[in-house]
Design a protein around this motif. Structure first.
Motif, short mmCIF file in Angstrom:
data_model
loop_
_atom_site.label_atom_id
_atom_site.label_comp_id
_atom_site.label_asym_id
_atom_site.label_seq_id
_atom_site.Cartn_x
_atom_site.Cartn_y
_atom_site.Cartn_z
N VAL A 73 -54.58 27.85 6.04
CA VAL A 73 -55.12 27.26 4.81
C VAL A 73 -55.98 28.23 4.02
CG1 VAL A 73 -54.97 24.85 5.58
CG2 VAL A 73 -57.06 26.18 6.05
N GLU A 74 -56.34 29.36 4.63
CA GLU A 74 -57.09 30.39 3.90
C GLU A 74 -56.15 31.26 3.07
OE1 GLU A 74 -60.31 30.57 3.76
OE2 GLU A 74 -60.66 29.02 5.28
N LYS A 75 -54.88 31.28 3.43
CA LYS A 75 -53.92 32.16 2.75
C LYS A 75 -52.88 31.39 1.95
CE LYS A 75 -54.40 35.96 6.01
NZ LYS A 75 -54.83 37.05 5.15
N THR A 76 -52.86 30.07 2.12
CA THR A 76 -51.85 29.25 1.45
C THR A 76 -52.47 28.57 0.24
OG1 THR A 76 -50.84 28.85 3.60
CG2 THR A 76 -50.14 27.43 1.79
N TYR A 77 -51.80 28.70 -0.90
CA TYR A 77 -52.24 28.08 -2.15
C TYR A 77 -51.17 27.08 -2.58
CZ TYR A 77 -55.73 31.85 -2.58
OH TYR A 77 -56.78 32.70 -2.38
N PHE A 78 -51.60 25.95 -3.14
CA PHE A 78 -50.63 24.95 -3.58
C PHE A 78 -50.93 24.52 -5.01
CE2 PHE A 78 -54.05 22.45 -1.57
CZ PHE A 78 -54.29 21.48 -2.53
N ASP A 79 -49.93 24.01 -5.68
CA ASP A 79 -50.21 23.40 -6.99
C ASP A 79 -50.29 21.89 -6.79
OD1 ASP A 79 -47.58 22.58 -6.76
OD2 ASP A 79 -46.96 23.31 -8.73
N VAL A 80 -50.78 21.18 -7.80
CA VAL A 80 -51.00 19.74 -7.63
C VAL A 80 -49.66 19.05 -7.35
CG1 VAL A 80 -53.10 19.56 -8.98
CG2 VAL A 80 -50.88 19.40 -10.13
N PRO A 81 -49.70 18.01 -6.52
CA PRO A 81 -48.45 17.32 -6.19
C PRO A 81 -47.98 16.47 -7.36
CG PRO A 81 -50.30 16.14 -5.25
CD PRO A 81 -50.88 17.38 -5.89
N ARG A 82 -46.69 16.42 -7.57
CA ARG A 82 -46.12 15.55 -8.60
C ARG A 82 -45.52 14.33 -7.93
NH1 ARG A 82 -48.01 18.43 -12.94
NH2 ARG A 82 -47.91 20.60 -12.32
N LEU A 83 -45.62 13.21 -8.60
CA LEU A 83 -44.90 12.01 -8.17
C LEU A 83 -43.71 11.90 -9.12
CD1 LEU A 83 -44.69 9.36 -6.54
CD2 LEU A 83 -46.15 8.31 -8.26
N ARG A 84 -42.50 11.88 -8.56
CA ARG A 84 -41.32 11.83 -9.43
C ARG A 84 -40.53 10.55 -9.16
NH1 ARG A 84 -41.43 17.13 -11.88
NH2 ARG A 84 -42.09 18.58 -10.29
N THR A 85 -39.90 10.10 -10.22
CA THR A 85 -39.06 8.91 -10.08
C THR A 85 -37.69 9.21 -10.65
OG1 THR A 85 -39.95 8.16 -12.19
CG2 THR A 85 -40.93 7.22 -10.21
N MET A 86 -36.67 8.66 -10.03
CA MET A 86 -35.33 8.78 -10.57
C MET A 86 -34.73 7.38 -10.61
SD MET A 86 -32.91 10.30 -11.97
CE MET A 86 -33.94 11.75 -12.14
N ALA A 87 -34.70 6.83 -11.81
CA ALA A 87 -34.20 5.47 -11.98
C ALA A 87 -32.72 5.41 -11.62
CB ALA A 87 -34.41 5.02 -13.42
N HIS A 88 -32.28 4.26 -11.16
CA HIS A 88 -30.86 4.13 -10.88
C HIS A 88 -30.09 3.79 -12.16
CE1 HIS A 88 -30.58 -0.31 -11.01
NE2 HIS A 88 -31.73 -0.33 -10.36
N SER A 89 -28.80 3.98 -12.12
CA SER A 89 -27.86 3.74 -13.23
C SER A 89 -28.28 4.46 -14.52
CB SER A 89 -27.63 2.24 -13.43
OG SER A 89 -28.86 1.56 -13.63
N GLU A 90 -28.07 3.82 -15.68
CA GLU A 90 -28.26 4.51 -16.96
C GLU A 90 -29.61 4.19 -17.59
OE1 GLU A 90 -25.82 6.58 -18.42
OE2 GLU A 90 -24.93 6.36 -16.44
N TYR A 91 -30.56 3.75 -16.80
CA TYR A 91 -31.81 3.17 -17.32
C TYR A 91 -32.60 4.12 -18.22
CZ TYR A 91 -36.06 0.29 -16.94
OH TYR A 91 -37.16 -0.49 -17.17
N MET A 92 -33.00 5.25 -17.69
CA MET A 92 -33.72 6.24 -18.51
C MET A 92 -33.45 7.62 -17.95
SD MET A 92 -37.47 4.93 -17.33
CE MET A 92 -38.43 6.23 -18.08
N LYS A 93 -33.07 8.51 -18.82
CA LYS A 93 -32.64 9.81 -18.32
C LYS A 93 -33.30 10.96 -19.04
CE LYS A 93 -28.50 8.74 -15.98
NZ LYS A 93 -27.09 8.82 -15.83
N ALA A 94 -34.53 10.77 -19.48
CA ALA A 94 -35.19 11.85 -20.20
C ALA A 94 -36.69 11.77 -20.00
CB ALA A 94 -34.84 11.77 -21.68
N GLY A 95 -37.42 12.67 -20.65
CA GLY A 95 -38.88 12.65 -20.62
C GLY A 95 -39.41 12.65 -19.20
N LEU A 96 -40.26 11.69 -18.88
CA LEU A 96 -40.94 11.69 -17.60
C LEU A 96 -40.00 11.44 -16.42
CD1 LEU A 96 -44.14 9.86 -18.76
CD2 LEU A 96 -44.03 12.19 -17.91
N ALA A 97 -38.83 10.89 -16.67
CA ALA A 97 -37.88 10.68 -15.57
C ALA A 97 -36.73 11.66 -15.70
CB ALA A 97 -37.37 9.24 -15.60
N LEU A 98 -36.99 12.77 -16.36
CA LEU A 98 -35.96 13.77 -16.65
C LEU A 98 -35.05 14.03 -15.46
CD1 LEU A 98 -35.14 15.81 -18.87
CD2 LEU A 98 -36.56 17.47 -17.70
N GLN A 99 -33.77 13.91 -15.72
CA GLN A 99 -32.79 14.20 -14.68
C GLN A 99 -32.48 15.69 -14.71
OE1 GLN A 99 -29.56 11.56 -14.44
NE2 GLN A 99 -28.98 12.46 -12.50
#
Ligand SMILES: [Fe+2]
Length: 300
Positions: free
Chosen positions: A97-123
């Motif tokens: 942990v002294e040598k490992t750096y991380f970036d902030v974790p993202r929470l991602r969502t992938m809607a099913h079917s044709e619901y939304m396919k851009a912006g925050l749910a970018l496919q």
């Protein structure tokens, strides 16, 4: 072809070397990853109440759903416990942990079917993170928040780890994207007009490899690995967490995956925090990575 190591007892240094060579690693859930997923579930369940997050999309119009995500995602990203749990997770799988750096974790969502396919749910189309100014020593960590199946997970295209792809990364600069792209994401629900690096040739995406772990299971892969989001043909929205790490010794020595086809400029290294105390990387080290990296031969 690459290998997939499951719960490997390998040292962390050996593991990094294998990852830079195109292999994948998966680990069973530990206390840190379970806590990180529990936090994501708790925040998601609060945000979508009274609906169950994986099926909430069936109960509201896409615009309303996008509004909930626009509030939920930053709440997870900036939650102080998330950083704490990542530190625990990294230590549990052998990272210093002294040598490992991380970036902030993202929470991602992938809607099913044709619901939304851009912006925050970018496919995401097939891409390497290294087309987006990620350093070649970057490792990507991915965890499912609710159960996943091959039909709503992520696909790896191992054939391309050693094979260059004609792509538009040379038009991409991370600093520029940071200034303009991110603010626009929240306004784009069904159509995405932002310029993203992408392949400029026909790709052979099959056969692909999909790794399905239980909730809290961990998947690690190189940022140079070609991967894509699978079109979600299940009846459940995919919720996943991802974050990235770099090892400072590797940044200094240049130990990393090869650059076989990326031409972007800028670097994401300014986003990384030391796992032990959340200090950023030294400025002069970040500056070294702002110039485009010269092509290097593949490791294997
Ligand atoms: Fe990616």
């Amino acid at each position: 072809m690459g290998s997939i190591y499951v719960d490997s007892p390998m040292t962390e240094e050996q593991r990094r070397h294998k990852l830079y060579g195109g292999d994948l690693f998966s680990y069973s859930s530990g206390q840190g990853s379970a806590a990180l997923c529990a936090l994501a579930r708790q925040l998601s369940e609060e945000a979508f109440a009274p609906h169950d997050p994986p099926t909430a999309q069936d109960h509201m119009p896409a615009e309303e759903y996008a509004g909930i995500l626009a509030d939920l995602k930053p709440r997870f990203i900036h939650h102080p416990d998330a950083k704490k749990f990542i530190g625990a997770l990294l230590a549990e799988v052998g990272c210093d942990v002294e040598k490992t750096y991380f970036d902030v974790p993202r929470l991602r969502t992938m809607a099913h079917s044709e619901y939304m396919k851009a912006g925050l749910a970018l496919q995401f189309h097939p891409h390497r993170d290294t087309w987006f100014s990620a350093p070649y020593a970057q490792l990507n960590w991915w965890l499912p928040v609710y159960e996943v199946e091959p039909e709503n997970s992520m696909a790896f295209h191992f054939n391309y780890f050693d094979n260059p792809i004609k792509n538009s990364s040379s038009g991409y600069d991370y600093d520029e994207w940071n200034r303009t792209g991110r603010q626009q994401a929240a306004q784009q629900i069904t159509k995405d007009t932002r310029k993203q690096p992408e392949a400029e040739e026909e790709l052979e995406l099959e056969p692909d490899v999909r790794v399905v772990t239980p909730v809290g299971g961990i998947l690690i892969f190189s940022a140079a690995q070609l991967h894509s989001t699978v079109p979600n043909t299940t009846d459940r929205t995919r919720f996943s967490i991802d974050f990235r790490t770099v090892n400072v010794d590797d940044l200094v020595s240049g130990n990393a995956a090869a650059n076989i086809d990326s031409g972007c400029t800028g670097t994401t290294l300014g986003d990384f925090l030391r796992a032990s105390d959340l200090e950023p990387l030294p400025e002069e080290l970040i500056d070294r990575y702002k110039v485009p990296r010269a092509p290097t031969p593949a490791l294997r």
